[in-house]
Scaffold this active site. Sequence first.
Site, PDB file in Angstrom:
ATOM      1  N   HIS A  40       0.818  -1.219   0.000  1.00  0.00           N
ATOM      2  CA  HIS A  40       0.000   0.000   0.000  1.00  0.00           C
ATOM      3  C   HIS A  40       0.844   1.258   0.000  1.00  0.00           C
ATOM      4  O   HIS A  40       2.022   1.234   0.343  1.00  0.00           O
ATOM      5  CB  HIS A  40      -1.004   0.036   1.163  1.00  0.00           C
ATOM      6  N   GLU A  76       7.378   0.955   5.270  1.00  0.00           N
ATOM      7  CA  GLU A  76       6.801  -0.098   6.101  1.00  0.00           C
ATOM      8  C   GLU A  76       7.064  -1.425   5.395  1.00  0.00           C
ATOM      9  O   GLU A  76       6.926  -1.517   4.177  1.00  0.00           O
ATOM     10  CB  GLU A  76       5.283   0.130   6.249  1.00  0.00           C
ATOM     11  N   HIS A 121       3.802   7.066   3.906  1.00  0.00           N
ATOM     12  CA  HIS A 121       4.725   5.926   3.774  1.00  0.00           C
ATOM     13  C   HIS A 121       4.292   5.022   2.628  1.00  0.00           C
ATOM     14  O   HIS A 121       3.176   5.126   2.123  1.00  0.00           O
ATOM     15  CB  HIS A 121       4.857   5.125   5.077  1.00  0.00           C
TER      16      HIS A 121
HETATM   17  C1  LIG Z   1      -1.567   0.446  10.691  1.00  0.00           C
HETATM   18  C2  LIG Z   1      -0.239   0.301   9.986  1.00  0.00           C
HETATM   19  C3  LIG Z   1      -0.385  -0.603   8.758  1.00  0.00           C
HETATM   20  O1  LIG Z   1      -0.373  -0.151   7.606  1.00  0.00           O
HETATM   21  O2  LIG Z   1      -0.560  -1.814   9.009  1.00  0.00           O
HETATM   22  C4  LIG Z   1       0.366   1.652   9.653  1.00  0.00           C
HETATM   23  O3  LIG Z   1       0.689   1.994   8.534  1.00  0.00           O
HETATM   24  S1  LIG Z   1       0.595   2.677  10.991  1.00  0.00           S
HETATM   25  C5  LIG Z   1       1.302   4.186  10.336  1.00  0.00           C
HETATM   26  C6  LIG Z   1       1.735   5.082  11.436  1.00  0.00           C
HETATM   27  N1  LIG Z   1       2.901   4.523  12.132  1.00  0.00           N
HETATM   28  C7  LIG Z   1       4.175   4.939  11.894  1.00  0.00           C
HETATM   29  O4  LIG Z   1       4.414   5.842  11.096  1.00  0.00           O
HETATM   30  C8  LIG Z   1       5.267   4.278  12.704  1.00  0.00           C
HETATM   31  C9  LIG Z   1       6.651   4.659  12.309  1.00  0.00           C
HETATM   32  N2  LIG Z   1       6.822   6.108  12.376  1.00  0.00           N
HETATM   33  C10 LIG Z   1       7.578   6.719  13.330  1.00  0.00           C
HETATM   34  O5  LIG Z   1       8.148   6.084  14.212  1.00  0.00           O
HETATM   35  C11 LIG Z   1       7.640   8.229  13.274  1.00  0.00           C
HETATM   36  O6  LIG Z   1       6.511   8.733  12.567  1.00  0.00           O
HETATM   37  C12 LIG Z   1       8.935   8.752  12.627  1.00  0.00           C
HETATM   38  C13 LIG Z   1       9.094   8.323  11.162  1.00  0.00           C
HETATM   39  C14 LIG Z   1      10.168   8.321  13.435  1.00  0.00           C
HETATM   40  C15 LIG Z   1       8.856  10.292  12.629  1.00  0.00           C
HETATM   41  O7  LIG Z   1       8.551  10.694  13.922  1.00  0.00           O
HETATM   42  P1  LIG Z   1       8.324  12.235  14.286  1.00  0.00           P
HETATM   43  O8  LIG Z   1       7.394  12.845  13.295  1.00  0.00           O
HETATM   44  O9  LIG Z   1       8.017  12.316  15.739  1.00  0.00           O
HETATM   45  O10 LIG Z   1       9.786  12.721  14.128  1.00  0.00           O
HETATM   46  P2  LIG Z   1      10.370  14.074  13.702  1.00  0.00           P
HETATM   47  O11 LIG Z   1       9.328  15.131  13.574  1.00  0.00           O
HETATM   48  O12 LIG Z   1      11.493  14.293  14.632  1.00  0.00           O
HETATM   49  O13 LIG Z   1      10.901  13.718  12.271  1.00  0.00           O
HETATM   50  C16 LIG Z   1      12.230  13.459  11.988  1.00  0.00           C
HETATM   51  C17 LIG Z   1      12.432  13.815  10.530  1.00  0.00           C
HETATM   52  O14 LIG Z   1      11.719  12.868   9.729  1.00  0.00           O
HETATM   53  C18 LIG Z   1      10.800  13.536   8.901  1.00  0.00           C
HETATM   54  N3  LIG Z   1       9.595  12.701   8.778  1.00  0.00           N
HETATM   55  C19 LIG Z   1       8.705  12.432   9.734  1.00  0.00           C
HETATM   56  N4  LIG Z   1       7.743  11.634   9.265  1.00  0.00           N
HETATM   57  C20 LIG Z   1       8.050  11.418   7.960  1.00  0.00           C
HETATM   58  C21 LIG Z   1       7.418  10.684   6.919  1.00  0.00           C
HETATM   59  N5  LIG Z   1       6.298  10.012   7.132  1.00  0.00           N
HETATM   60  N6  LIG Z   1       7.994  10.674   5.718  1.00  0.00           N
HETATM   61  C22 LIG Z   1       9.153  11.351   5.490  1.00  0.00           C
HETATM   62  N7  LIG Z   1       9.795  12.067   6.435  1.00  0.00           N
HETATM   63  C23 LIG Z   1       9.238  12.103   7.651  1.00  0.00           C
HETATM   64  C24 LIG Z   1      10.531  14.850   9.597  1.00  0.00           C
HETATM   65  O15 LIG Z   1      10.089  15.809   8.677  1.00  0.00           O
HETATM   66  C25 LIG Z   1      11.881  15.175  10.153  1.00  0.00           C
HETATM   67  O16 LIG Z   1      12.694  15.688   9.152  1.00  0.00           O
HETATM   68  P3  LIG Z   1      13.467  17.080   9.275  1.00  0.00           P
HETATM   69  O17 LIG Z   1      14.311  16.893  10.512  1.00  0.00           O
HETATM   70  O18 LIG Z   1      14.272  17.192   8.023  1.00  0.00           O
HETATM   71  O19 LIG Z   1      12.390  18.113   9.431  1.00  0.00           O
HETATM   72 CO   LIG Z   2       0.708   1.304   6.515  1.00  0.00          CO
END
Ligand SMILES: C[C@@H](C(=O)O)C(=O)SCCNC(=O)CCNC(=O)[C@H](O)C(C)(C)COP(=O)(O)OP(=O)(O)OC[C@H]1O[C@@H](n2cnc3c(N)ncnc32)[C@H](O)[C@@H]1OP(=O)(O)O
Ligand SMILES: [Co+2]
Length: 134
Positions: A7, A130, A79
Amino acid sequence: MIGRLNHVAIAVPDLVAASDQYRQMLGADVGAPQDEPDHGVTVVFITLPNTKIELLYPLGDQSPIQGFLDKNPSGGIHHICYEVDDILVARDHLLDQGARVLGGGAPKIGAHGKPVLFLHPKDFNGCLIELEQV
Ligand SMILES: C[C@@H](C(=O)O)C(=O)SCCNC(=O)CCNC(=O)[C@H](O)C(C)(C)COP(=O)(O)OP(=O)(O)OC[C@H]1O[C@@H](n2cnc3c(N)ncnc32)[C@H](O)[C@@H]1OP(=O)(O)O
Ligand SMILES: [Co+2]
């Protein structure tokens, strides 16, 4: 190692409006909202002939997509999800290669009832990845 595109996820500011838009304007097969409390999101899956779109909306006050939506208030691609045969083999290979596996590297059960892991976007050209074991 990676297989099919499972996805593409889009973070949206209004889940009902986005679902209606895909159903009515784009004529897509749009599912019902599904709460995923372990992931801090509510998801709506849209089934296309060759892949799925996952609409994402924050759930709870610790949602991992809140910061993304704060930075992108009108939404954005959040993502992409690739399928793998064995998520632990994939994880260990990625760790060996120096990639950051999020969440401490322990797979969680995702929206399809299968184990998933996330890889840091800064290690993959600014794209959050992912992996889903199928
Ligand atoms: C249900 C399941 C499924 O499909 O089965 C799902 O999908 S659940 C979908 C939701 N779950 C997840 O996303 C889990 C994994 N995600 C995470 O752990 C987090 O979202 C992170 C990716 C670590 C980002 O965390 P957070 O926004 O708190 O961190 P942050 O603001 O310090 O961001 C660090 C840097 O990464 C960038 N950044 C943040 N999110 C981003 C994204 N989605 N794509 C690209 N870049 C991204 C920010 O702009 C920043 O860059 P700069 O420093 O350059 O400004
Ligand atoms: Co997903």
